[in-house]
Each structure stands twice: as C-alpha cells, then as structure tokens.
Design an enzyme around this catalytic site. Sequence first.
Site, PDB file in Angstrom:
ATOM      1  N   LYS A  65       0.807  -1.163  -0.476  1.00 30.61           N
ATOM      2  CA  LYS A  65      -0.079   0.027  -0.359  1.00 30.61           C
ATOM      3  C   LYS A  65       0.934   1.358  -0.523  1.00 30.61           C
ATOM      4  CE  LYS A  65      -3.949  -1.908   2.519  1.00 30.61           C
ATOM      5  NZ  LYS A  65      -4.743  -1.659   3.723  1.00 30.61           N
ATOM      6  N   GLN A  80      -4.926  -0.697   9.372  1.00 31.56           N
ATOM      7  CA  GLN A  80      -5.108  -2.177   9.194  1.00 31.56           C
ATOM      8  C   GLN A  80      -5.597  -3.004  10.276  1.00 31.56           C
ATOM      9  OE1 GLN A  80      -4.038  -3.142   5.842  1.00 31.56           O
ATOM     10  NE2 GLN A  80      -4.458  -5.143   6.808  1.00 31.56           N
ATOM     11  N   ASP A  82     -10.959   3.847   4.461  1.00 30.37           N
ATOM     12  CA  ASP A  82     -11.429   2.111   4.155  1.00 30.37           C
ATOM     13  C   ASP A  82     -12.775   2.110   3.856  1.00 30.37           C
ATOM     14  OD1 ASP A  82      -9.093   0.126   4.361  1.00 30.37           O
ATOM     15  OD2 ASP A  82      -9.004   0.336   6.029  1.00 30.37           O
TER      16      ASP A  82
END
Length: 294
Positions: free
Chosen positions: A54, A98, A121
């Site tokens: 990422k 995460q 997200d």
Amino acid sequence: MSARIIDGKTIAADLRGKVADAVHRLRRDRGVVPGIAVVLVGDNPASDVYVHNKSKAVAQSGMRAFDYKLPATTSEADLIDLVMKLNGDTEVSGILVQLPLPKQIDAQKIIAAVDPAKDVDGFHPVNAGRLALGLPALVPCTPMGCVLLTKTVRETLAGLEAVVIGRSNIVGKPVAQLLLAEHTTVTIAHSKTNDLPSICRRADLLVAAIGRPEMVRGDWIKPGATVIDVGINRAPNGSGKSGVVGDVAYAEVMQVAGALTPVPGGVGPMTIACLLLNTLRAVCAQKGLPAPKM
Ligand code: NAP
C-alpha cells in the site's frame, strides 16, 4: 465455452495511472498534495506485506505516505490518541488502520474514532450508513473494486440477478449495497443459507467473499454468468507447497461462466487502486474541490 478472464492487474494499473494524473494536476494547479497515514499495529506478516505494498502504491501515485508501525503491546487509548492526532493533521487526507488489531484493542472503537471525512477504508458507521441510504460516501475499497471489475464486462448492471456469498462489514454487505445502487436484484447468502448451490445458479453476477478455498463449484454457475472471486486463501498446490487460491474452483467455473476474475490478479490489485481513488476523493471533498472524474 471458456470464460473471459477479467484482468484485475491491468485494470487496476490503468486506474492507478488515472489517479496519479489527477494527483499531478492537483499539485500543479492547486498546490494540494494528498497524504495517507497507514497505521500498522503488531507484526502480522500478512499485514506487513500488505501495508508495504500500500505504501509503495501511495508513493507511486504522487501522494505522501505517512507510515506508523506500532508495537503489538500498544494500548487502545494510545492508538485512539494517534488517530485523533491524524484526524487533526491537515497534511493527512486519509487514515487507514490495518486490521486485524491485537486483541486488547476493540477494532470498532478505532474505526469509530477516525474522522469520517478521512475514512478511506469506508468502514466508519457514518460512511456505512450513508452508503445504505444511497448518499455520497467513502466506500470500502474491495467492494468498489468488485463493481468496477464487473462494469468492464457488463455494459449495464440494471436488472441483473446478483448473488453475494458473504455478509461481512468489509466485503459482503457493502458490495451488496453497491450492487443495489446499480439496480441489480441482490441476494446475500451466508453460512446459514439453505441450498446455496441452487441460489448461486440463479445469479447473472456472483460475488464470492467467503474465505473457503475453491468452495464455489462449476455446477453452481449459470452459463454465461459474471463471477467475481474475492477470496484469498492459502491452500496446498499439489507439489507439497502452498499457493494462493480463491473461493471459486477456477478451472471448473472457467468452463461455465461468461467472465471470471483470477486469484491472484483479480480483485486484490483493485483494492489498493480504490484506496488511492478514495484518498483523492477525500482530499477533494476536504478542500471543497470538485470530485475527480475517472
Ligand atoms: P469473513 O469476515 O470471514 O466473512 C466470510 C463470510 O462468508 C461470512 O459472512 C460467512 O457467513 C460466509 N461463509 C463462511 N462459510 C460459508 C459457507 N460454508 N457457506 C456460505 N457462506 C459462508 O471474511 P471477509 O473479510 O468478508 O473476506 C472474505 C474473503 O475475501 C477472504 O478470503 C478474505 O481473505 C478475502 N478478502 C480479499 C480482499 C482482497 O483485497 N482481494 C479483501 C478483503 C477480503 P456467516 O456470516 O454466517 O459467518
């Protein structure tokens, strides 16, 4: 018949290129540089690889990457403090924590602490609620990728019968909401669904987000259907080692479906590309700029 392969790698590379062009124009014309904070807690090797990829993609897009690697012993309060600091940091346009998090930290509390405007997200209850209400929202990346891939092989989704296997907040539910917004008729199946194969056989569009290696068989597929395989599973590859397989029995489904995403190289690359797109959308909304056209 052999299904058309939906090449997620190439489609994602194209999207990343478009995002990078838009980021370049934003910097040149407005002096705005989007930045994304990626927070990793603990040393889960799979998360490590994912976060590394990422951060690399963020840098390649011309955005700034702010990486935070915290020890596995980090307390919930300390993580919330960091999220609050990032919420207030004007150089940070998007925040990604995460998952999974260590067991002493309640993931829902962390998701709720992120400013919904920086929730790239798309997991915050405000964004999930807005998506359910059909209002503009930051949408979870993997579901967005599934819909974009589908649109590369289907001119319109309106009227299609869609079946989504899986009802997680990360994939199944949001992908179903997005497909409803595209005017498909959606069925959401899960582990308590009766006679799953016959429900799948109705699907013009089947999205498998289960986490069970090769569970969806060839005789579950309506001839010509579009099949999107979200699963990422480690499974023995026959030569004594393990490889990555999806939730769909690829070789069998290939013979029946009209189009199919491979694993790897299907949905996976789209997730990161959609994260970049979300960050671009987030920064434009924060600065009062028009939403980028892709
Ligand atoms: P999850 O939270 O474990 O949810 C799995 C869903 O599948 C649940 O709703 C579960 O039903 C359902 N399910 C499990 N066994 C089933 C069965 N035998 N029959 C029917 N439904 C069944 O997983 P997730 O986070 O949604 O992820 C799903 C898969 O996608 C995983 O392989 C994951 O690694 C992968 N993934 C890939 C990406 C990507 O970027 N490509 C991103 C995220 C996830 P219940 O609700 O009844 O338990």
